[in-house]
Each structure stands twice: as C-alpha cells, then as structure tokens.
Design a protein around this motif. Sequence first.
Motif, mmCIF file in Angstrom:
data_model
loop_
_atom_site.group_PDB
_atom_site.id
_atom_site.type_symbol
_atom_site.label_atom_id
_atom_site.label_comp_id
_atom_site.label_asym_id
_atom_site.label_seq_id
_atom_site.Cartn_x
_atom_site.Cartn_y
_atom_site.Cartn_z
ATOM 1 N N ARG A 17 25.233 -98.025 -21.976
ATOM 2 C CA ARG A 17 26.324 -98.001 -22.793
ATOM 3 C C ARG A 17 27.142 -96.789 -22.813
ATOM 4 N N GLN A 18 26.360 -95.649 -22.216
ATOM 5 C CA GLN A 18 27.035 -94.418 -22.391
ATOM 6 C C GLN A 18 27.857 -93.983 -21.180
ATOM 7 N N GLN A 19 28.013 -94.667 -20.424
ATOM 8 C CA GLN A 19 28.579 -94.234 -19.075
ATOM 9 C C GLN A 19 30.049 -93.777 -19.262
ATOM 10 N N SER A 20 30.580 -92.706 -18.674
ATOM 11 C CA SER A 20 31.825 -92.224 -18.797
ATOM 12 C C SER A 20 32.103 -91.298 -17.618
ATOM 13 N N PRO A 21 33.544 -90.999 -17.210
ATOM 14 C CA PRO A 21 33.735 -90.047 -16.002
ATOM 15 C C PRO A 21 33.192 -88.919 -16.236
ATOM 16 N N ALA A 22 32.985 -88.458 -14.685
ATOM 17 C CA ALA A 22 32.012 -87.109 -14.685
ATOM 18 C C ALA A 22 33.067 -85.925 -15.309
ATOM 19 N N PRO A 23 32.448 -84.859 -15.914
ATOM 20 C CA PRO A 23 33.444 -83.949 -16.686
ATOM 21 C C PRO A 23 33.978 -82.990 -15.509
ATOM 22 N N GLY A 24 34.980 -82.133 -16.217
ATOM 23 C CA GLY A 24 35.618 -81.181 -15.267
ATOM 24 C C GLY A 24 34.760 -80.165 -15.266
ATOM 25 N N PRO A 25 35.480 -79.138 -14.309
ATOM 26 C CA PRO A 25 34.722 -77.987 -14.095
ATOM 27 C C PRO A 25 34.022 -77.157 -15.287
ATOM 28 N N ALA A 26 32.740 -76.538 -15.027
ATOM 29 C CA ALA A 26 32.502 -75.830 -16.213
ATOM 30 C C ALA A 26 32.387 -74.276 -16.051
ATOM 31 N N THR A 27 32.641 -73.622 -16.760
ATOM 32 C CA THR A 27 32.934 -72.238 -16.908
ATOM 33 C C THR A 27 31.445 -71.528 -16.818
ATOM 34 N N LEU A 35 20.241 -69.322 -13.938
ATOM 35 C CA LEU A 35 20.907 -69.733 -14.842
ATOM 36 C C LEU A 35 20.129 -70.889 -15.822
ATOM 37 N N LEU A 36 19.802 -70.690 -16.837
ATOM 38 C CA LEU A 36 19.357 -71.514 -17.907
ATOM 39 C C LEU A 36 20.221 -72.318 -18.789
ATOM 40 N N LEU A 37 19.955 -73.727 -18.800
ATOM 41 C CA LEU A 37 20.761 -74.261 -19.846
ATOM 42 C C LEU A 37 20.203 -74.645 -21.124
ATOM 43 N N MET A 38 20.820 -74.379 -22.149
ATOM 44 C CA MET A 38 19.960 -74.374 -23.361
ATOM 45 C C MET A 38 21.080 -75.268 -24.363
ATOM 46 N N ARG A 39 20.326 -76.084 -25.213
ATOM 47 C CA ARG A 39 20.719 -76.906 -26.285
ATOM 48 C C ARG A 39 20.014 -76.766 -27.410
ATOM 49 N N ALA A 40 20.818 -76.392 -28.483
ATOM 50 C CA ALA A 40 20.073 -76.119 -29.814
ATOM 51 C C ALA A 40 20.827 -77.071 -30.781
ATOM 52 N N LEU A 65 23.645 -70.555 -20.400
ATOM 53 C CA LEU A 65 24.701 -71.441 -20.837
ATOM 54 C C LEU A 65 24.548 -72.212 -21.973
ATOM 55 N N GLU A 66 24.721 -72.122 -22.928
ATOM 56 C CA GLU A 66 24.559 -73.033 -24.084
ATOM 57 C C GLU A 66 25.331 -73.887 -24.229
ATOM 58 N N LEU A 67 25.150 -75.497 -24.488
ATOM 59 C CA LEU A 67 25.802 -76.376 -24.674
ATOM 60 C C LEU A 67 26.495 -76.301 -26.242
ATOM 61 N N GLY A 68 27.714 -76.893 -26.292
ATOM 62 C CA GLY A 68 28.476 -76.960 -27.198
ATOM 63 C C GLY A 68 29.544 -75.584 -27.414
ATOM 64 N N GLY A 69 30.723 -75.654 -28.243
ATOM 65 C CA GLY A 69 31.630 -74.874 -28.084
ATOM 66 C C GLY A 69 32.551 -74.986 -26.892
ATOM 67 N N ASP A 70 32.651 -74.030 -26.058
ATOM 68 C CA ASP A 70 33.310 -73.995 -24.735
ATOM 69 C C ASP A 70 32.995 -75.205 -23.711
ATOM 70 N N ILE A 71 31.580 -75.418 -23.994
ATOM 71 C CA ILE A 71 30.883 -76.359 -23.033
ATOM 72 C C ILE A 71 30.417 -77.455 -23.579
#
Length: 391
Positions: A17-27, A35-40, A65-71
């Motif tokens: 039920r959560q499917q959506s289009p792929a995201p745009g380019p990430a900075t 690179l470490l992806l971090m989510r808090a 790269l922390e999720l949230g904000g610009d990402i």
Amino acid sequence: MAMAGLGRLGLWLHLRRQQSPAPGPATLPPGDGPLLLMRATPEAHSAATQVGARLLRSRRDLRILELGGDIPDPAEDPAAAGGLLDQTRPFALLLLGADLPAGLITAATDRRIPIILGDTHLDPKDSGWSMRAAMRRALLSDMRAIMLTDAASYDIACRMGLPRELLTVTGPVTQIHEPLRCTEAEREGFASLMSGRHAWLAAAIPPSEEAAVLEAHNAALHLSHRALLFLVPDTAERADALAAEIEASGLIVARRTADDEPTEDVQVMISDGPTEMGLWYRLAPVTYMGGTLSGDDENSRNPFEPAALGSAIIHGPATDRFATEWRQLDGGGAARRVSDAAELATAIAELSQPDLTASLASSAWTISTGGVGVAIQIAEPVLAVLREAKP
C-alpha cells in the motif's frame, strides 16, 4: 516459524500500500569516502549528534547522510527507499530511536546492506501475538546489531525470540550538559556551616507546591531537628513573601536576599530565585524537582542538572516537560517517584540515610554523563562493518 511467516506476510501487505514513484536525485555529502545512511527519530536527535561525532572522529573520510530535512525520509515507502539506496549506495544503515521504518529496512535487507539499530527501547506489546508484533519481530530479525536503552527492552527482545548475540544493553545516549557553576569559596563556606546536617533542596517550587514541601520538611525535622531545607521558589518575586509565611509558621528562616547564612539554628534557607542552582545542587544531597507534583511546571528545571552534580532526585508524576530525561532516569532506577505530599515527606525522611542517597545519586550521575560512552558503543558496530569491507 509460524510467527516469522506471519510477520513477513504482514510486511508484504503493509508495503504493497506504500508504493510510489522513485525519488529524484539525492544530494550527497562531498568527498569520496564511505557513506553511512543515518535515520533518527526526533527523540534520538542528541544520539545522532553524538554518534555522528564519534564516527567522524574515528574515520575522518566518512560521509554521513542523515534522512530528513533536505533528504526526504522514505520510512514506509519501499520504492522510494530502494531508489534512495541505489543512488547513495551506503555501506550501512544506522537507525536511532524506537521507530522501525518498514520500507527502508526491507529495501536495505533486499540489498544486503547491514542495518544497525541503536538508542532504542521496546514496548511490552512487541512480545505479543498481534500482527504488529509479528511485523516488528520480522524487522528486528534483519538487524546486524540491536543496542537497547534498558534491561526491560532486553527481556522483551528475548521473549520475541531475537538472537541474544544481536542484543546489547547500552543505556540511553543522554544529552551532555555542562554542570552548572558556582563560586567554590562560597560553597566551601556554606558546607563548613552545614557539617553533619541532613540537607535537601526543593528546586523551582511553584506556589501550589509550597505546602507539600513544608510538610515534607516538618517530617524531616521530626527525625532530625538539625535538618535543613534549601527552598528555591520558581520566581524571584516570590522569595520574600514566602520567607515571611514560613517564619509565621514558626520555622527559623535565612534569606539569601539578606546575605544570611545557614547557621546551626536555621531550618529553611530561602533562595532569591533560580540564579544559583549550581550552588544549591552541590550543597544538597537530595533534590525535589518542583512542578512535578502539581503539574505547574512552567519554570521547572531539567533533572540532569542535579544528576550531573551528585544530588539524588525526587519527582512527582507530572514529567511531560522533560519526558525523555525522566524516562531515562526512571528507567535506570536513578530517581525516586512520589505521587503526593505524604509520599514526598516519606521519601525525604528515607533519603536521610547516606547509603540510599549515594546509590540514587550515583545512578543519576552515570545516566546524565554517560552519553559519550554509549555513543562509542553504538558507533562500534558501524566501524566494524567498515573494517570488514573489502578495500
């Protein structure tokens, strides 16, 4: 096995039920290091700051790269999460807090990206037999390491059937507070006048709690006629009127505004407001945190203040203002909770025993100052993944 299958089925149905289009380019962060992806979660913001700093100190070329904000945070969206992971190609995913973002975890697991979970606590419901519990069990089983804030969460994880080798009880990553300062010569002078006396502090007391505090101090005086109360009203304007009311009740009062000292005959020392809390926390082995009995907490103080200065802590049930700090202290057995004025009086009397006070204060100090050590523990599995990676 059946529960594992139920959890996977629940996740599949949930994520459909959560499917959506792929995201745009990430900075991406600059540089060419790993690179470490971090989510808090918002509650784990301090943990993210401290763990990130520890990781960068160990690996200067590391990019975080922390999720949230610009990402954007893809959390529950497997398509968006997969697209982000394919773009960023992290060597690991670090999750901080109690949330389990199903889309992100599933996408990382499908790509065999190690997942580390830290600064998290579990709910007793997680060990139940609901679909939600089965889904969380399935998500947790995909972790490389799980670092828990308390022993109760460890017990829940064991009841969930998670492998014990995945689990570590680290305690919480607490925000580091610089201890409040005071004039050392003044502290020494006051301490010499108080030698051998049972002293306690009532900090930032609103008018609605003044009667309860005085009831508790009268109980302390029945046990020891030399007991001394440092009373800090929640506003400086209340100090003189409060001193007059207490004197009228028959107690001997010293006033900070008059440069009085806590001599042998003084039973209550009234501060002129919250400007010298560093002095009072140092002088009082026990502190009651005002506003927590009545809920009149507009001017209440952060409980890590007395914890960092070695004062044992008592509080009432109204802890919403510093909910995270109180959860950490209560969960670690580092504070005494009371429900009313009678229980406050009992607690003040019982904590006249130095061994009980010292034990409570030691636990509180450990929690309030332990953020660095816990951050190191959480950083270690991340660094271990880097060490195992091929050059």
